[in-house]
Design an enzyme around this catalytic site. Sequence first.
Site, PDB file in Angstrom:
ATOM      1  N   LYS A 272       0.832  -1.221   0.000  1.00  0.00           N
ATOM      2  CA  LYS A 272       0.000   0.000   0.000  1.00  0.00           C
ATOM      3  C   LYS A 272       0.860   1.262   0.000  1.00  0.00           C
ATOM      4  O   LYS A 272       0.831   2.077   0.942  1.00  0.00           O
ATOM      5  CB  LYS A 272      -0.958   0.039   1.188  1.00  0.00           C
ATOM      6  CG  LYS A 272      -2.026  -1.044   1.147  1.00  0.00           C
ATOM      7  CD  LYS A 272      -3.084  -0.862   2.219  1.00  0.00           C
ATOM      8  CE  LYS A 272      -4.092  -1.978   2.261  1.00  0.00           C
ATOM      9  NZ  LYS A 272      -3.577  -3.265   2.767  1.00  0.00           N
TER      10      LYS A 272
HETATM   11  O1  S5P Z   1      -9.519  -2.498   2.353  1.00  0.00           O
HETATM   12  C1  S5P Z   1      -8.762  -3.401   2.556  1.00  0.00           C
HETATM   13  C2  S5P Z   1      -7.633  -3.612   1.759  1.00  0.00           C
HETATM   14  C3  S5P Z   1      -6.809  -4.695   2.017  1.00  0.00           C
HETATM   15  S1  S5P Z   1      -5.539  -5.034   0.920  1.00  0.00           S
HETATM   16  N1  S5P Z   1      -9.006  -4.287   3.554  1.00  0.00           N
HETATM   17  C4  S5P Z   1      -8.194  -5.359   3.830  1.00  0.00           C
HETATM   18  O2  S5P Z   1      -8.514  -6.135   4.734  1.00  0.00           O
HETATM   19  N2  S5P Z   1      -7.048  -5.548   3.084  1.00  0.00           N
HETATM   20  C5  S5P Z   1      -6.094  -6.639   3.411  1.00  0.00           C
HETATM   21  O3  S5P Z   1      -6.744  -7.887   3.263  1.00  0.00           O
HETATM   22  C6  S5P Z   1      -5.536  -6.607   4.813  1.00  0.00           C
HETATM   23  O4  S5P Z   1      -4.315  -5.898   4.870  1.00  0.00           O
HETATM   24  C7  S5P Z   1      -5.343  -8.077   5.141  1.00  0.00           C
HETATM   25  O5  S5P Z   1      -4.067  -8.512   4.697  1.00  0.00           O
HETATM   26  C8  S5P Z   1      -6.404  -8.788   4.323  1.00  0.00           C
HETATM   27  C9  S5P Z   1      -7.654  -9.171   5.078  1.00  0.00           C
HETATM   28  O6  S5P Z   1      -7.359 -10.094   6.088  1.00  0.00           O
HETATM   29  P1  S5P Z   1      -8.520 -10.824   6.945  1.00  0.00           P
HETATM   30  O7  S5P Z   1      -7.745 -11.635   7.951  1.00  0.00           O
HETATM   31  O8  S5P Z   1      -9.364  -9.770   7.584  1.00  0.00           O
HETATM   32  O9  S5P Z   1      -9.282 -11.693   5.970  1.00  0.00           O
END
Ligand code: S5P
Length: 247
Positions: free
Chosen positions: A79
Site C-alpha cells: 500500500k
Molecule cells: O480495504 C482493505 C484492503 C486490504 S488489501 N481491507 C483489507 O482487509 N485488506 C487486506 O486484506 C488486509 O491488509 C489483510 O491482509 C487482508 C484481510 O485479512 P482478513 O484476515 O481480515 O481476511
Amino acid sequence: MNPIIEKLKNIIQEKQSNLAVAADISSAAEVLELAEKIGDKICILKTHVDIFADFTPDFPTKLREIADRKNFLIFEDRKFADIGNTVSLQFSSGIYKIADWADLINAHSIVGPGIVDGLRKANKNSGLILLAQMTPEGNLFTEEYAMKTVEMAKVNSDFVVGFIGSSDKPEVMQKVREAAGEELMIFVPGIKLAAGGDDLGQTYNTPEKAIQNGADVIIVGRGIFQADDPSSEAEKYRAAGWEASQE
Ligand code: S5P
C-alpha cells in the site's frame, strides 16, 4: 495492457480458483509452510513482508519456487502512499527489494498520478493495483474517490491491473466494475464464509456477495490461515468463489 492480467486470468481458469490468501503471519517460515499447504487452491498469495520477524533475502526466492511449482502469483500488499520519488525507492530498495519479486503491488491514489509514475520508474515485471475502496468501518473512501481512481487506472493501463474494492459499499463497487471495463480486475478483501467483522473495524462479507458485486478475486486471510485445517478451509473458499463466478 499489463501482461500480468492475462497471466492471472489464465491461472484462475486453469485452477478454477479466484481465491487469494492473505498470509498475515509474522513468521516467513510459516508463510512458506502455508504456501505449500494451500498453493494448489489459490491464484494469488498476498504477503505483508514487513510484519516478518525472520525476513531474509532468500524468502522471496523460496516463495517464488513454490509459486512457480503451484502456479500462483505473489502480491506484496505494501500500500504505497507517498510522492513518486519516495515510492520508487521504497519499491526497489531497502531490505525487501519488492520490485525484484512481486507480481502484484498496490498503492493509494490519494497522492495523485505521480505515485503511479514513481512506481513505474522502478518497475520490472509487477502489476499495480490501486485502492478504489477499503473495507474498514468508518473509512473515508467516497464514490467520487473510487471513480477518480478508475480514471487514473485507465490512463495508466500499461501498468495498472485493477483495484481493491469492498462489498461494504456494494453500489460503489458495482459502479467501479462497470467503469473498469473488461480488462481491469477487482480484488476484494474482507471475506468470510460467515459475514461480520473483527474488533478493529474490519468488515466481512461472503464470497458470493463479493462476486455478485463484481469481484474478480476474493482475498481471504484469517478465515483460512487461522483454521484448524487451512487446506480444507481454502478448498471451501475456492469452491464458493468459483461457483459464484460461474453463475
Ligand atoms: O480495504 C482493505 C484492503 C486490504 S488489501 N481491507 C483489507 O482487509 N485488506 C487486506 O486484506 C488486509 O491488509 C489483510 O491482509 C487482508 C484481510 O485479512 P482478513 O484476515 O481480515 O481476511
